[in-house]
Write a protein that holds these residues in place. Structure first.
Motif: not given
Ligand SMILES: Cc1cc2nc3c(=O)[nH]c(=O)nc-3n(C[C@H](O)[C@H](O)[C@H](O)COP(=O)(O)OP(=O)(O)OC[C@H]3O[C@@H](n4cnc5c(N)ncnc54)[C@H](O)[C@@H]3O)c2cc1C
Length: 411
Positions: A339-348
């Motif tokens: 499994f490879r995670y595609k990081d689409k970004g983080t926000m708050a």
């Protein structure tokens, strides 16, 4: 005979897995202890009376009613009998060929479970409504109080934990207590209210870039939030919060400080991390049982760089899709992909027209970050009706600064 797949939990991970296995030859049973799929990222808006519960939750049954091979059961899975391929429910059991466990996480009070009653956390709709009532009730108590000390206690709101949930709550409560709802009360002024965000580490939003953490702190302070860093909570009582830096009298205390995995994972008898998450194989199955998968917040997964995947919706969604593909293609354990995670970004988000975001190395702040945050959240909400309602609620709120759902009904 058709093979049976049991999915436990209809959150982001479980629901995605179910949808990706729909209209196949498998017989799928999806079990959840609630009857709704909940969009947790907007829970804080229910807790702060900006949205109603039905804006961010959808009945699971209605989401899956069009798929003939998926049955939805409202019940709690108590334990798993790996040897006999059984998921044990409150008074029945289900046999499976494949099992997907996507039960999410719950709050951790670091061994002080007695704090939970005083300082609720925010994970479910019930939690959000409890917090909403606590906030409104505190303002009502302050309105009729003549004793200045007690009034100050009612007007002090403490949030423990400076992760995204704590930051979002602190910003939203500051808007209520210093700008919007306050107008309806006659006995106190905005400067009489205190919103305090307590964080044990040296910065808030520690999973974000340092500059964004600093920006978030500055934005919160401009909104009137007192941010206390390097401050450990030592005790919580009905009177307030005891920290290493002293006592804070407060009626409303909200816990946003820690996560702990579901107790049903213990029945799998496999290695877990300190938070109780199952340490899964690279294909998200559990050691020794390739037919059992644990995904989302319930799983501990290290990527190829040794980085532990965060407890965010995208990890659960992508893992849900990934394990559905493995099952659909009946891939034997030795041949399964990693499994490879595609990081689409983080926000708050921090408040009205303020947010911080990090998307593929690009750092955004202020209004633009907030517009991106709003778009992403409306886009990922399930159901056109909910998207439409949330947008209308937001437009109404930003034009009128009036919160819609302020009823106290618990009494
Ligand atoms: C307040 C808050 C704000 C958040 N904000 C963001 C954000 O902005 N962006 C982001 O990416 N992530 C955010 N997250 C994290 C994100 O919501 C989680 O990472 C995601 O929900 C994990 O998905 P999951 O499928 O593993 O579990 P969940 O979505 O939590 O679903 C678990 C499901 O399992 C059910 N369940 C649990 N135990 C049992 C049992 N024993 N039997 C039957 N059913 C059971 C539950 O009822 C639930 O429906 C936030 C979380 C919270 C709490």
């Amino acid at each position: 005979m058709k093979k049976k797949i049991v999915i436990v939990g209809a959150g982001f991970g479980g629901l995605t897995a179910a949808k990706n296995l729909a209209d196949t030859e498998y017989e799928i049973t999806l079990i959840d202890r609630t009857n709704h799929h909940l969009f947790q990222p907007l829970l804080y808006q229910v807790a702060t009376a900006a949205l109603s519960p039905s804006d961010i939750a959808v009945p699971i049954r209605s989401l899956l009613s069009g798929y003939k091979n998926i049955k939805v059961i409202l019940d709690e899975v108590i334990s798993i009998d790996k040897d006999n391929h059984l998921a044990k429910l409150t008074d029945s059991q289900l046999n499976y060929d494949y099992l997907i466990i996507a039960v999410g996480a719950k709050h951790s009070y670091f061994g002080k479970s007695e704090w939970e009653k005083i300082a609720p956390g925010l994970k479910t709709l019930t939690d959000a409504l409890t917090i909403r009532e606590k906030i409104i009730e505190a303002l009502e108590l302050a309105e009729k109080e003549n004793n200045p000390e007690l009034m100050q206690k009612y007007l002090t709101f403490v949030i423990v934990g400076g992760g995204p949930t704590g930051v979002e709550l602190a910003g939203a409560i500051a808007e209520i207590a210093k700008e919007t709802m306050i107008k309806d009360y006659k006995s106190f002024r905005p400067e009489d209210t205190k919103v305090i965000l307590i964080e044990a580490a040296e910065r808030i939003l520690s999973s974000f870039d340092k500059k964004l953490s600093e920006q978030a702190k500055e934005d919160l302070e401009k909104m009137g939030v007192e941010v206390k860093l390097n401050t450990k909570v030592e005790n919580i009582s009905d009177d307030g919060v005891y920290t290493i830096q002293g006592f804070i009298p407060a009626k409303t205390i909200i816990w946003a400080a820690g996560n702990q995995a579901s107790p049903i994972l213990k029945s799998l008898n496999v290695e877990t991390d300190r938070a109780g998450r199952v340490i899964v194989n690279k294909d998200c199955s559990i050691p020794g049982n390739p037919e059992i998968f644990v995904i989302g917040d319930a799983a501990y997964f290290e990527d190829e760089n040794g980085k532990v995947l965060p407890g965010v919706a995208q990890v659960a969604i992508q893992q849900g899709k990934f394990v559905a593909e493995i099952i659909k293609n009946e891939i034997p354990f030795e041949k399964r992909p990693v499994f490879r995670y595609k990081d689409k970004g983080t926000m708050a988000t921090i408040g009205k027209a303020k947010a911080v975001a990090e998307i593929k190395g690009i750092k955004l702040t202020g209004l633009f970050a907030w517009l991106v945050w709003s778009f992403v959240h409306v886009f990922f909400l399930i159901g056109f009706r909910n998207r439409f309602r949330v947008m209308i609620e937001w437009i109404w709120y930003y034009l009128t600064k009036r919160h819609g759902t302020r009823l106290i009904v618990g009494k």
